[in-house]
Write an enzyme that holds these catalytic residues in place. Sequence first.
Site, PDB file in Angstrom:
ATOM      1  N   LYS A 282       0.849  -1.185   0.000  1.00  0.00           N
ATOM      2  CA  LYS A 282       0.000   0.000   0.000  1.00  0.00           C
ATOM      3  C   LYS A 282       0.889   1.240   0.000  1.00  0.00           C
ATOM      4  CE  LYS A 282      -4.368   1.304   2.052  1.00  0.00           C
ATOM      5  NZ  LYS A 282      -5.519   0.833   2.797  1.00  0.00           N
ATOM      6  N   GLU A 361     -20.195  -4.912   9.487  1.00  0.00           N
ATOM      7  CA  GLU A 361     -21.143  -4.109  10.246  1.00  0.00           C
ATOM      8  C   GLU A 361     -22.247  -4.954  10.872  1.00  0.00           C
ATOM      9  OE1 GLU A 361     -19.956  -3.334   7.218  1.00  0.00           O
ATOM     10  OE2 GLU A 361     -18.895  -1.454   7.581  1.00  0.00           O
ATOM     11  N   ARG A 389     -25.942  -1.307   6.450  1.00  0.00           N
ATOM     12  CA  ARG A 389     -25.695  -2.737   6.267  1.00  0.00           C
ATOM     13  C   ARG A 389     -26.350  -3.592   7.359  1.00  0.00           C
ATOM     14  NH1 ARG A 389     -21.006  -4.165   2.943  1.00  0.00           N
ATOM     15  NH2 ARG A 389     -21.770  -3.309   0.993  1.00  0.00           N
TER      16      ARG A 389
HETATM   17  C1  LIG Z   1     -19.313  -1.510   4.174  1.00  0.00           C
HETATM   18  C2  LIG Z   1     -18.116  -0.619   4.305  1.00  0.00           C
HETATM   19  N1  LIG Z   1     -17.525  -0.449   5.515  1.00  0.00           N
HETATM   20  C3  LIG Z   1     -16.450   0.359   5.634  1.00  0.00           C
HETATM   21  C4  LIG Z   1     -15.930   0.995   4.542  1.00  0.00           C
HETATM   22  C5  LIG Z   1     -14.758   1.977   4.694  1.00  0.00           C
HETATM   23  N2  LIG Z   1     -13.577   1.503   3.970  1.00  0.00           N
HETATM   24  C6  LIG Z   1     -13.235   1.989   2.765  1.00  0.00           C
HETATM   25  S1  LIG Z   1     -11.886   1.277   2.138  1.00  0.00           S
HETATM   26  C7  LIG Z   1     -11.702   0.328   3.495  1.00  0.00           C
HETATM   27  C8  LIG Z   1     -10.544  -0.614   3.602  1.00  0.00           C
HETATM   28  C9  LIG Z   1     -10.544  -1.586   2.499  1.00  0.00           C
HETATM   29  O1  LIG Z   1      -9.432  -2.407   2.654  1.00  0.00           O
HETATM   30  P1  LIG Z   1      -8.955  -3.281   1.457  1.00  0.00           P
HETATM   31  O2  LIG Z   1     -10.128  -3.919   0.815  1.00  0.00           O
HETATM   32  O3  LIG Z   1      -7.904  -4.186   1.947  1.00  0.00           O
HETATM   33  O4  LIG Z   1      -8.378  -2.242   0.426  1.00  0.00           O
HETATM   34  P2  LIG Z   1      -7.019  -1.384   0.473  1.00  0.00           P
HETATM   35  O5  LIG Z   1      -7.423   0.030   0.726  1.00  0.00           O
HETATM   36  O6  LIG Z   1      -6.126  -1.938   1.520  1.00  0.00           O
HETATM   37  O7  LIG Z   1      -6.446  -1.524  -0.872  1.00  0.00           O
HETATM   38  C10 LIG Z   1     -12.713   0.560   4.430  1.00  0.00           C
HETATM   39  C11 LIG Z   1     -12.834  -0.096   5.746  1.00  0.00           C
HETATM   40  C12 LIG Z   1     -16.580   0.805   3.309  1.00  0.00           C
HETATM   41  N3  LIG Z   1     -16.180   1.409   2.204  1.00  0.00           N
HETATM   42  N4  LIG Z   1     -17.652  -0.012   3.221  1.00  0.00           N
END
Ligand SMILES: Cc1ncc(C[n+]2csc(CCOP(=O)(O)OP(=O)(O)O)c2C)c(N)n1
Length: 622
Positions: A282, A361, A389
């Site tokens: 990342k 959630e 959710r």
């Molecule tokens: C249902 C939901 N909960 C929380 C989020 C907030 N959120 C956005 S990106 C993210 C992390 C995603 O992690 P990952 O899939 O590993 O992607 P990365 O950013 O590490 O590439 C979160 C928790 C969201 N978008 N949707």
Amino acid sequence: MLRLLNKIDNPKDLKGLTQLQLKQLASEIREELVTRVTATGGHLASNLGVVELTIALHRIFDSPRDKIIWDVGHQSYVHKLLTGRKHRFASLRQYKGLSGFTSRSESQHDPFGAGHASTSVSAALGMAIARDLSGDDYHVVAIIGDGAITGGMALEALNQVGHLGSRLIVVLNDNGMSISPTVGSLAKLLSKVRFDPRYYRAKEEGKRLLNALPLGNRLWQLSQRVESGLKGLVMPSVVWEELGFTYLGPIDGHNIPDLETALTQVRDYHLKPTFVHVITTKGKGYLPAESDAVYFHGVPAKGGSTKGIPTYSEVFAQTVLRLARENPRLVAITPAMPEGNCLSIVEAEFPQRVFDVGICEQHAVTFAAGLTTQGFIPIVAIYSTFLQRAFDQIIHDVCLQDLPVVFAIDRGGIVGDDGKTHQGTFDISYLTLIPNLIVSAPKDENELQHLLYTAVEAGHPMAIRYPRDSGLGVPLDTELHLIPIGKGEVLRHGEDVAILAIGATVAPALEAAQELASHGVEATVVNARFAKPLDSELIIDLTNRIKRIVTVEENAVTGGFGSGVADLLQKSGRCDVQVKSIGIPDEFTEQGTQAILRSKYGLDAKGIAQQVLTLSGARARA
Ligand SMILES: Cc1ncc(C[n+]2csc(CCOP(=O)(O)OP(=O)(O)O)c2C)c(N)n1
């Protein structure tokens, strides 16, 4: 100089480039990401991590005929740059500009819109089945992060993909990070692959064997040989194989030739669903983001200042900390957002009593319900948009059993540049219809403290929704006190009109009242505090004298606070009272700064004053 990037108008332009040129292109893309995203704000680190993966995907697959589906969509900026949206990239996340997520209305290269996590595999499976039923033959690829794959929906979808055996490609973009480090046993399993060099060695061996084999069923052979080469190690690949996928990996996600080889293999393999495990870093290629991927997950727009005033989230977390010191049975739960909602402050002191449950959630809410049955007081800290959710869990697991879960709902109301998928404009509507649930919103950060204390003591489920960003800068009381449930407060007296406001709209309503006074209109202003139960005594009493009521909320007018007030008046036979509800109309709220959107919907002081003045007769005394 974006010499190569400027020549890419669509993915086909990538196909003729040499590996050397692709390296150059990757570096130009990173330059563009850093320049633009540090100005507009947005998901910088996630996008820096998928530069090579996105290039490889667009070289091996044929979008838009092949369907490339990004989970969450927050890491789709590189995809946007390569699919004809480069010239609009400076407008990312701006009012009327490019969305910060994927959007079907924005491009034919976005086959599925997103913003919330863990939807990609379900959507991809739907497309794959539709393809098979229609006798078509395009490819469907879901790219999902190691954070998003822990979400229940993703696991439900993987379960069905394996069951149906559909031809579908899942690419796991594994960087070990959600916003914070990914949590859970699945994350632990994945980290074994990331950190144990023996997997890479075994993969190299597998590659050598593969090249020696005739074409045909190469992929299957590869996965078998790699698997047998790894016996004795913990076998994360077994999980995916047992779920019905053919597993390929780990692949170095910053090595374009390796990525292309792997993606070509899965593209040409038609027997089973395939799972490509790609390891990325990342923030790759931009040192500040590589070394602090948590901060650079979502950087603020340039010039966005918090004026040195604590945010609502900070005041929330400081209050939780204080309450946790006094009450050992108080615990806090966050679905993957300990930074956003500031619970990391509490976690630092009480690591055993703060639970990051992952992007889950639904589980967060029912987990909290379980805790209450044994005498604990859980505070579920969650963004308004993501609480959607868990609608059934709130109804079925919490409220039906009248269990005293505290819902601290952050980002209630207009959130701004994240746009339609993230606005917190529905919670008052979807919460007030649930029996047993108390629904409140503080007028400022000081009241937030008292409402939180009240909720912890309430003995019933209670929700407190508060806005994004900094508070009003009011002094914070040092002693916490209980607020009588269902009681509002009159902040200003006037006999021409009564403005009933809730939450973040109380301050502009007061300002509007000053403005109205200069037009000769005297307004009563009420801080409603509770959307449920409503302060019916106060409201009915007011309508004995004042026949024009204006309600104001940063929520959908449909089923919102105003609709509750209108319902109360109708049930009380107050047909002589004129009610106007100011709020979000029946539409999804577009992206833009909070100021722009509040002005658009008449939710700022000027808008409220104007709408009061247009009420019939409000000027009568003027
Ligand atoms: C249902 C939901 N909960 C929380 C989020 C907030 N959120 C956005 S990106 C993210 C992390 C995603 O992690 P990952 O899939 O590993 O992607 P990365 O950013 O590490 O590439 C979160 C928790 C969201 N978008 N949707």
